[in-house]
Motif scaffolding. Sequence first.
Motif, PDB file in Angstrom:
ATOM      1  N   LEU A  38     -16.821  -8.918   7.722  1.00 58.81           N
ATOM      2  CA  LEU A  38     -17.119 -10.242   8.132  1.00 58.81           C
ATOM      3  C   LEU A  38     -16.489 -11.459   7.381  1.00 58.81           C
ATOM      4  N   GLY A  39     -16.172 -10.964   5.953  1.00 59.43           N
ATOM      5  CA  GLY A  39     -15.469 -11.981   5.215  1.00 59.43           C
ATOM      6  C   GLY A  39     -14.154 -12.253   5.467  1.00 59.43           C
ATOM      7  N   ILE A  40     -13.478 -11.682   6.524  1.00 58.87           N
ATOM      8  CA  ILE A  40     -12.251 -11.892   6.885  1.00 58.87           C
ATOM      9  C   ILE A  40     -11.850 -13.427   7.182  1.00 58.87           C
ATOM     10  N   VAL A  41     -13.005 -13.938   7.803  1.00 60.26           N
ATOM     11  CA  VAL A  41     -13.079 -15.314   8.236  1.00 60.26           C
ATOM     12  C   VAL A  41     -12.548 -16.224   7.166  1.00 60.26           C
ATOM     13  N   ILE A  42     -12.837 -15.946   5.926  1.00 57.34           N
ATOM     14  CA  ILE A  42     -12.399 -16.919   4.730  1.00 57.34           C
ATOM     15  C   ILE A  42     -10.810 -16.980   4.961  1.00 57.34           C
ATOM     16  N   ALA A  43     -10.034 -16.098   5.428  1.00 54.41           N
ATOM     17  CA  ALA A  43      -8.528 -16.167   5.332  1.00 54.41           C
ATOM     18  C   ALA A  43      -7.989 -17.313   6.085  1.00 54.41           C
ATOM     19  N   PHE A  44      -8.897 -17.567   6.954  1.00 57.61           N
ATOM     20  CA  PHE A  44      -8.540 -18.845   8.016  1.00 57.61           C
ATOM     21  C   PHE A  44      -9.376 -20.209   7.764  1.00 57.61           C
ATOM     22  N   LYS A  45      -9.988 -20.011   6.697  1.00 56.26           N
ATOM     23  CA  LYS A  45     -10.619 -21.336   6.197  1.00 56.26           C
ATOM     24  C   LYS A  45     -10.189 -21.769   4.856  1.00 56.26           C
ATOM     25  N   ASP A  46     -10.451 -23.018   4.361  1.00 57.63           N
ATOM     26  CA  ASP A  46     -10.120 -23.430   2.919  1.00 57.63           C
ATOM     27  C   ASP A  46     -11.437 -23.266   2.148  1.00 57.63           C
ATOM     28  N   TYR A  47     -11.782 -22.077   1.853  1.00 59.75           N
ATOM     29  CA  TYR A  47     -13.050 -21.743   1.357  1.00 59.75           C
ATOM     30  C   TYR A  47     -13.406 -22.377   0.077  1.00 59.75           C
ATOM     31  N   ASN A  48     -14.582 -22.801  -0.031  1.00 60.04           N
ATOM     32  CA  ASN A  48     -15.105 -23.534  -1.239  1.00 60.04           C
ATOM     33  C   ASN A  48     -16.469 -22.826  -1.457  1.00 60.04           C
ATOM     34  N   LEU A  49     -16.298 -22.511  -2.705  1.00 55.10           N
ATOM     35  CA  LEU A  49     -17.484 -21.468  -3.294  1.00 55.10           C
ATOM     36  C   LEU A  49     -18.875 -22.341  -3.173  1.00 55.10           C
ATOM     37  N   PHE A  50     -18.992 -23.803  -3.351  1.00 52.59           N
ATOM     38  CA  PHE A  50     -20.107 -24.429  -3.177  1.00 52.59           C
ATOM     39  C   PHE A  50     -20.617 -24.726  -1.752  1.00 52.59           C
TER      40      PHE A  50
END
Length: 321
Positions: free
Chosen positions: A54-66
């Motif tokens: 499910l964490g693969i979606v991070i590859a298509f986002k500008d992930y922000n920890l907060f």
Amino acid sequence: MVSSLAPQKAAGTQPSIRSKRRAIWGNIWKFKTLYLLSLPGILFFLVFKYVPLLGIVIAFKDYNLFKGVTDSPWAGLKHFQRMFEHYEFVDILTNTLLIAFYDMIFAFPAPIILALLLNELRKVIFKRTLQTVIYMPHFLSWAVIAGIMIEILSPSGGLINRIIEMLGFESRYWLGEESYIRSILVGSGIWRDAGYGTIIYLAALAGINPSLYEAAEMDGANRWKQTLYITLPALLPTITILFLLQIGNFLDFGFERVYVFLNPLNSANADILDTYIYRVGLVEMQYSYTTAVGVFKSVVGLILIVVANQLSKKATGNSLY
């Protein structure tokens, strides 16, 4: 006419569905002990393999920890484009491919050769003792393996350098020269895992009918011909399955296996995708970018195993599915 047959068809379909469900639950209840034994393995793959997908979606986002995964803005294929354009990526991918290729060429046949040699031993006590000795390195962590190798290859007092000095040559700092690091990585892996890898092959060798060897010996076949025409064909299905499994992990050489040997002097030839992901992703906190690198690794592995499986099915008749 049609309307009169429709209820009969529906009535006949419902019991068949119920009977199939009863058969499934009956088999589960019948083999409940086996399902309970397999439950820890199933839970392991669910928790550590499938849920993290499910964490693969991070590859298509500008992930922000907060902001979290759901509130981080979409980036599309930006991180994949950056991956292929990054000046380090080509060199690191080349290192990964070369080390994995060397490991395939030299480390994969090692357990096969070792199992064939052990199978020729006739003294049971000596055979069991030797098996135990060569199995033992597998149970050591890579940190311990690296410590042993560093001591053996030490430029001051290391066993290898002492032998070289006794022969009249100058000692070397093996781990400080990038031209040797790939050989050290593959060689240490062979020493650690080759003995343990013989377990499957020895089990396959134990299943070969002894009458085949007796008949071949009566026909005048020596040990080499018996190995060539009886032993190796019997091992071929096992070799094929293990080879296909290794092909699927071609780019997954292992982070800890390389990181413990890595230093600034040899990193040019030893830095692989796993260590790159750790350095850029966890240390520099570029989560989206390194997730894209991880997705790239997984896709390449999937393509390799599908292609290799189809080729193996056509060439040998053996395959994973």
